[in-house]
Design a protein around this motif. Structure first.
Motif, mmCIF file in Angstrom:
data_model
loop_
_atom_site.group_PDB
_atom_site.id
_atom_site.type_symbol
_atom_site.label_atom_id
_atom_site.label_comp_id
_atom_site.label_asym_id
_atom_site.label_seq_id
_atom_site.Cartn_x
_atom_site.Cartn_y
_atom_site.Cartn_z
ATOM 1 N N VAL A 127 -6.424 11.594 55.768
ATOM 2 C CA VAL A 127 -6.209 10.482 56.701
ATOM 3 C C VAL A 127 -5.287 10.917 57.835
ATOM 4 N N GLU B 224 -3.462 5.819 54.350
ATOM 5 C CA GLU B 224 -2.701 4.753 54.995
ATOM 6 C C GLU B 224 -2.640 3.602 54.048
ATOM 7 N N HIS C 116 -5.935 10.828 61.783
ATOM 8 C CA HIS C 116 -5.046 10.136 62.722
ATOM 9 C C HIS C 116 -4.586 11.085 63.824
ATOM 10 N N CYS D 85 -11.160 1.523 57.205
ATOM 11 C CA CYS D 85 -9.867 0.875 57.482
ATOM 12 C C CYS D 85 -8.859 1.870 58.053
ATOM 13 N N THR D 86 -8.783 3.057 57.465
ATOM 14 C CA THR D 86 -7.792 4.027 57.946
ATOM 15 C C THR D 86 -8.145 4.525 59.344
ATOM 16 N N ARG E 81 -12.515 2.478 52.543
ATOM 17 C CA ARG E 81 -11.113 2.824 52.777
ATOM 18 C C ARG E 81 -10.989 3.593 54.085
#
Length: 124
Positions: free
Chosen positions: A95, A124, A99, A42-43, A39
């Motif tokens: 996350v 996300e 970011h 991907c984020t 996960r």
């Protein structure tokens, strides 16, 4: 790591059943960790895409949809939806932190942080 030591005398059948259940728990924990790692891969990619296109690190509308979706999944799975929401909120916060860091690195021209390991579990 589980311990298979027991105080006092315990029926061997009980010991065996407890060990079997603990082995299953250990396997599930391993699967959860691997799923969270995927996960986060991907984020991290989402974070880089957002940074390149100057999109905000957080997306409150998406987060609200994800929380509602997860609560429904939890209810259907007979899991406390409040617990599921707390868990997802924890993931989302981590996350967003990633970011923000990726966006800052992009603006400052710093080395990418895509391979940095999350300090905790995180949406996300």
């Amino acid at each position: 790591m589980t311990s298979n030591t027991f105080p006092g005398e315990v029926d061997p059948a009980v010991r065996e059943e407890l060990a079997r259940l603990r082995d299953s728990i250990d396997n599930i924990d391993a699967a959860v960790v691997h799923m969270l790692a995927e996960r986060f891969k991907c984020t991290q990619q989402v974070g880089h895409l957002k940074a390149r296109h100057q999109l905000p690190p957080a997306d409150p509308a998406r987060e609200a949809r994800q929380i509602a979706r997860l609560r429904t999944l939890a209810e259907n799975a007979k899991l406390d939806p409040a617990f599921a929401e707390k868990f997802l909120n924890f993931i989302i916060a981590e996350v967003i932190r990633h970011h923000e860091s990726i966006a800052e690195d992009t603006v400052n021209g710093a080395a990418p942080t895509a391979n940095r390991r999350p300090s905790a579990l995180p949406g996300e």
